[in-house]
Design a protein around this motif. Sequence first.
Motif, short mmCIF file in Angstrom:
data_model
loop_
_atom_site.label_atom_id
_atom_site.label_comp_id
_atom_site.label_asym_id
_atom_site.label_seq_id
_atom_site.Cartn_x
_atom_site.Cartn_y
_atom_site.Cartn_z
N ARG A 137 10.44 3.88 -2.98
CA ARG A 137 10.46 4.01 -1.65
C ARG A 137 9.11 3.55 -0.99
O ARG A 137 9.14 3.13 0.04
N GLU A 138 7.94 3.83 -1.74
CA GLU A 138 6.62 3.37 -1.38
C GLU A 138 6.16 2.33 -2.25
O GLU A 138 6.32 2.35 -3.30
N GLN A 139 5.26 1.31 -1.71
CA GLN A 139 4.85 0.19 -2.33
C GLN A 139 3.24 0.21 -2.32
O GLN A 139 2.81 0.85 -1.40
N LEU A 140 2.72 -0.08 -3.36
CA LEU A 140 1.21 -0.16 -3.33
C LEU A 140 0.86 -1.30 -2.34
O LEU A 140 1.27 -2.68 -2.57
N GLY A 141 0.02 -0.97 -1.19
CA GLY A 141 0.00 -1.91 -0.27
C GLY A 141 -1.59 -2.52 -0.17
O GLY A 141 -1.79 -3.44 0.59
N GLY A 142 -2.35 -1.92 -0.89
CA GLY A 142 -3.87 -2.00 -0.90
C GLY A 142 -4.87 -0.93 -1.47
O GLY A 142 -4.23 -0.14 -1.91
N PHE A 143 -5.92 -1.48 -1.41
CA PHE A 143 -6.85 -0.23 -1.97
C PHE A 143 -8.40 -0.39 -1.30
O PHE A 143 -8.59 -1.46 -1.14
N TYR A 151 -14.65 5.58 -6.86
CA TYR A 151 -13.23 6.00 -6.73
C TYR A 151 -12.37 4.90 -6.21
O TYR A 151 -12.79 4.14 -5.18
N ALA A 152 -11.25 4.58 -6.74
CA ALA A 152 -10.26 3.72 -6.21
C ALA A 152 -9.23 4.55 -5.20
O ALA A 152 -8.92 5.67 -5.38
N LEU A 153 -9.13 4.05 -4.05
CA LEU A 153 -8.28 4.78 -2.97
C LEU A 153 -6.92 3.82 -3.01
O LEU A 153 -7.11 2.87 -2.27
N LEU A 154 -6.10 4.22 -3.58
CA LEU A 154 -4.84 3.17 -3.56
C LEU A 154 -3.78 3.76 -2.44
O LEU A 154 -3.28 5.06 -2.64
N ILE A 155 -3.44 2.90 -1.73
CA ILE A 155 -2.72 3.18 -0.43
C ILE A 155 -1.02 2.87 -0.88
O ILE A 155 -0.60 1.70 -1.27
N PHE A 156 -0.25 3.66 -0.93
CA PHE A 156 1.26 3.82 -0.96
C PHE A 156 1.91 4.06 0.14
O PHE A 156 1.79 4.99 0.64
N GLU A 157 2.46 3.10 0.72
CA GLU A 157 3.49 3.42 1.85
C GLU A 157 4.97 2.52 2.00
O GLU A 157 4.81 1.47 1.13
N ASP A 158 5.72 2.85 2.77
CA ASP A 158 7.14 1.96 2.96
C ASP A 158 6.65 0.74 3.70
O ASP A 158 5.98 0.82 4.89
N GLU A 159 6.71 -0.58 2.95
CA GLU A 159 6.51 -1.86 3.60
C GLU A 159 7.17 -2.08 5.00
O GLU A 159 7.08 -2.57 5.86
N ASN A 160 8.42 -1.30 4.97
CA ASN A 160 9.15 -1.36 6.19
C ASN A 160 8.71 -1.03 7.49
O ASN A 160 8.86 -1.34 8.70
#
Length: 116
Positions: free
Chosen positions: A75-81, A3-12
């Motif tokens: 509002r949220e960006q893909l930041g890693g996985f 499984y890929a766990l894709l991390i989305f959150e606000d970079e700010n």
Amino acid sequence: MKYALLIFEDENAFRDERGRAWEEILAAHGAFAGELAEKGILKGGAGLKTSDTATTARKSAGQYALHDGPYAEAREQLGGFYIVEVDSLDEALALAKRVPLAGDGSIEVRPVIDED
């Protein structure tokens, strides 16, 4: 199953005057990845540079256009996985709930296509 766990959150959430938020989240991810690696379920993953470093190649009507940044404003960006290998979706979801976030965000859990 992987499984890929894709991390989305606000970079700010990482941008503070002294960089402490950045250092703290990196340490949290280091500890989490270390635990997954020790259990033998971590198969890959990476953090990503901020979305302002991205370039998107968008195909439309057979032609490609290049765009600076992610194609969709969000509002949220893909930041890693993380790529993990566990026995069930329930196990992957349990891990997703433990992925460190600096603030509000989401973890998308998606099965990886088995190429064997």
